[in-house]
Design an enzyme around this catalytic site. Sequence first.
Site, PDB file in Angstrom:
ATOM      1  N   GLU A 234       1.070  -1.281  -0.108  1.00 18.87           N
ATOM      2  CA  GLU A 234       0.390   0.005   0.171  1.00 18.87           C
ATOM      3  C   GLU A 234       0.743   0.857  -0.371  1.00 18.87           C
ATOM      4  OE1 GLU A 234      -1.127   2.827   0.604  1.00 18.87           O
ATOM      5  OE2 GLU A 234      -1.859   2.645   3.039  1.00 18.87           O
ATOM      6  N   CYS A 268      -1.788   8.608   2.585  1.00 18.73           N
ATOM      7  CA  CYS A 268      -2.164   8.227   1.193  1.00 18.73           C
ATOM      8  C   CYS A 268      -3.292   8.513   1.022  1.00 18.73           C
ATOM      9  CB  CYS A 268      -1.515   6.569   1.421  1.00 18.73           C
ATOM     10  SG  CYS A 268      -2.829   5.310   2.460  1.00 18.73           S
TER      11      CYS A 268
HETATM   12  P1  NDP Z   1       9.689   4.889   4.094  1.00 17.36           P
HETATM   13  O1  NDP Z   1       8.491   4.403   2.687  1.00 17.36           O
HETATM   14  O2  NDP Z   1      10.646   4.797   4.249  1.00 17.36           O
HETATM   15  O3  NDP Z   1       8.775   4.226   5.142  1.00 17.36           O
HETATM   16  C1  NDP Z   1       7.818   3.426   5.633  1.00 17.36           C
HETATM   17  C2  NDP Z   1       8.443   2.365   6.282  1.00 17.36           C
HETATM   18  O4  NDP Z   1       9.055   1.661   5.055  1.00 17.36           O
HETATM   19  C3  NDP Z   1       9.162   2.207   7.570  1.00 17.36           C
HETATM   20  O5  NDP Z   1       9.049   1.934   8.206  1.00 17.36           O
HETATM   21  C4  NDP Z   1      10.476   2.448   6.710  1.00 17.36           C
HETATM   22  O6  NDP Z   1      11.326   2.213   7.635  1.00 17.36           O
HETATM   23  C5  NDP Z   1      10.479   1.776   5.779  1.00 17.36           C
HETATM   24  N1  NDP Z   1      11.581   1.009   4.794  1.00 17.36           N
HETATM   25  C6  NDP Z   1      12.370   2.206   4.273  1.00 17.36           C
HETATM   26  N2  NDP Z   1      12.469   1.668   3.530  1.00 17.36           N
HETATM   27  C7  NDP Z   1      13.184   0.405   3.204  1.00 17.36           C
HETATM   28  C8  NDP Z   1      14.275  -0.570   2.600  1.00 17.36           C
HETATM   29  N3  NDP Z   1      15.111   0.168   2.172  1.00 17.36           N
HETATM   30  N4  NDP Z   1      13.655  -1.650   3.171  1.00 17.36           N
HETATM   31  C9  NDP Z   1      12.720  -2.174   3.965  1.00 17.36           C
HETATM   32  N5  NDP Z   1      12.437  -0.886   4.775  1.00 17.36           N
HETATM   33  C10 NDP Z   1      12.547  -0.145   4.146  1.00 17.36           C
HETATM   34  O7  NDP Z   1       8.283   6.702   3.877  1.00 17.36           O
HETATM   35  P2  NDP Z   1       8.847   7.759   4.358  1.00 17.36           P
HETATM   36  O8  NDP Z   1       8.491   7.756   5.818  1.00 17.36           O
HETATM   37  O9  NDP Z   1      10.692   8.054   4.015  1.00 17.36           O
HETATM   38  O10 NDP Z   1       7.986   8.847   3.438  1.00 17.36           O
HETATM   39  C11 NDP Z   1       8.702   9.007   2.341  1.00 17.36           C
HETATM   40  C12 NDP Z   1       7.627   9.421   1.381  1.00 17.36           C
HETATM   41  O11 NDP Z   1       6.449   8.025   1.068  1.00 17.36           O
HETATM   42  C13 NDP Z   1       6.027  10.342   1.587  1.00 17.36           C
HETATM   43  O12 NDP Z   1       6.365  11.360   1.231  1.00 17.36           O
HETATM   44  C14 NDP Z   1       4.601   9.886   1.194  1.00 17.36           C
HETATM   45  O13 NDP Z   1       4.729   9.938  -0.107  1.00 17.36           O
HETATM   46  C15 NDP Z   1       4.946   8.077   1.092  1.00 17.36           C
HETATM   47  N6  NDP Z   1       4.520   7.607   1.912  1.00 17.36           N
HETATM   48  C16 NDP Z   1       3.046   7.327   2.385  1.00 17.36           C
HETATM   49  C17 NDP Z   1       2.514   6.545   3.020  1.00 17.36           C
HETATM   50  C18 NDP Z   1       1.244   5.969   3.039  1.00 17.36           C
HETATM   51  O14 NDP Z   1       0.175   5.981   3.862  1.00 17.36           O
HETATM   52  N7  NDP Z   1       0.617   5.472   1.754  1.00 17.36           N
HETATM   53  C19 NDP Z   1       3.353   6.753   4.689  1.00 17.36           C
HETATM   54  C20 NDP Z   1       4.155   6.786   4.810  1.00 17.36           C
HETATM   55  C21 NDP Z   1       4.565   8.078   3.385  1.00 17.36           C
HETATM   56  P3  NDP Z   1      12.339   3.498   8.473  1.00 17.36           P
HETATM   57  O15 NDP Z   1      11.711   4.742   9.516  1.00 17.36           O
HETATM   58  O16 NDP Z   1      13.747   2.737   9.693  1.00 17.36           O
HETATM   59  O17 NDP Z   1      12.986   3.928   7.521  1.00 17.36           O
END
Ligand code: NDP
Length: 462
Positions: A234, A268
């Site tokens: 998602e 989102c």
């Molecule tokens: P991320 O996608 O980086 O974080 C979401 C989760 O994924 C966190 O638990 C993060 O861990 C983990 N994660 C990130 N990179 C990896 C990887 N390479 N391998 C495994 N797990 C990973 O979101 P951000 O917080 O950086 O937000 C950036 C953008 O993402 C936002 O601006 C928005 O566009 C989108 N977003 C969308 C959401 C939604 O509801 N669909 C929610 C949040 C963000 P960790 O925190 O340790 O990096």
Amino acid sequence: MPIASVNPATGETLETFEELDAAGIEQRLARAEAAFRTYRTTSFAHRAQLLRRAADLLDEDREAVARTMTEEMGKPLTAARAEAAKCAKAMRWYAENAEALLADEHPDPADVADAGAARAYVRYRPIGAVLAVMPWNFPFWQVIRFAAPALMAGNVGLLKHASNVPRTAVALEELFVRAGFPEGCFQTLLIGSRAVDGVIRDRRVAAVTLTGSEPAGRVVAAAAADEVKKAVLELGGSDPFVVLPSADLDAAVRTAVTARAQNNGQSCIAAKRFIVHADVYEPFTAAFAEAMRALKVGDPLEEATQVGPLASRQGRDDLEELVEDAKKHGARVECGGRRPEGLDAGWFYEPTVLTGITPAMRIHQEETFGPVATVYRVADLDEAVALANDTPFGLSSNVWTDDPAEQERFVRDIEAGGVFFNGMTASHPALPFGGVKRSGFGRELSGHGIKEFCNVTTVWVA
Ligand code: NDP
């Protein structure tokens, strides 16, 4: 990124956490495996009792849980309370409905005979430990909407939460433990994103679900595919909010503001692109900008605050960059377009409405994760549909029209996982949630969500 709780309204570090080392991860994976061995055989009634207990505890703890969320990621306290209440409601919904959703399915007797069986049916069985990689924006809800169906299906959960919401992550594990779930049924892994790959590849992990950004989704789903494990993604969205001439304009404006500014704009399913028919463009845009300008921005712990800070400095800087790029390419700022004065310690951004958007601007194609709206003028329905679909994303959509033919046109043609008429997109336990295109695949919530992580077992008896 260290695992730390930092108040985004002040920049103050509240607490830092030690990451789990290899031995700690191993211990938790072993616990998950052991828990699944027996938990998978428990009855729906037993699981429902535990989940209802968790819902009751969450209701009792609502104030403390809400405060933890607000201090860690900045959502207004009123919204955090509502989130906690919604989680308890969803847990009760799955406690009530899971057994019926996963009841054995019996095909038509004629088809059973044709398959050469005296009896044949389908049983939905649990698959094991499911890893949830979750974001910070709805730090309780995103997890509960995974955990409630997973636990009711007889699976066990492992949570890798975002690194900026560790207090919430710990509170979630404690909630399930206090509710009486056996040790290992729901565990938080305090790990950074680098450790996720190894967990996905561990034989004791059956599947993975991720909510977050596209880059994270791509990496996680690739590892899962490499191990031939199921993934649900998602990801982001850039939902259109289409306003056609038959709309109730006052209601559309009121809803547009909530749909864009909820959760400080970091959702989102927030409406992000406002596509307005020329006949109502001027009054809609003027009223929308005025209402966005009037939102109270400030300390999210204050009851009157409607928009708090963005959850991270990076998030605020990314948003600011998108707006500056749009301005540079000729966008008009109807309101906002800068950091608010007097709130320099935190990562605030003013509610913003931009018009005059062109494809040359990054904001035309990229997701705005903050309180920034783009408004487009369209001449007719065809142009509205085309523009609504002119995005890499396809999560949900909102359309304001009373005309059944116009509604049907969107139901047929919108490239999104949902279309909400005369209201705003919201998730509900009984309705499937998820997207198409770069918004991901698979569904959460409803019967579709609980079945994603089941072994759909064919039973054939001669
Ligand atoms: P991320 O996608 O980086 O974080 C979401 C989760 O994924 C966190 O638990 C993060 O861990 C983990 N994660 C990130 N990179 C990896 C990887 N390479 N391998 C495994 N797990 C990973 O979101 P951000 O917080 O950086 O937000 C950036 C953008 O993402 C936002 O601006 C928005 O566009 C989108 N977003 C969308 C959401 C939604 O509801 N669909 C929610 C949040 C963000 P960790 O925190 O340790 O990096």
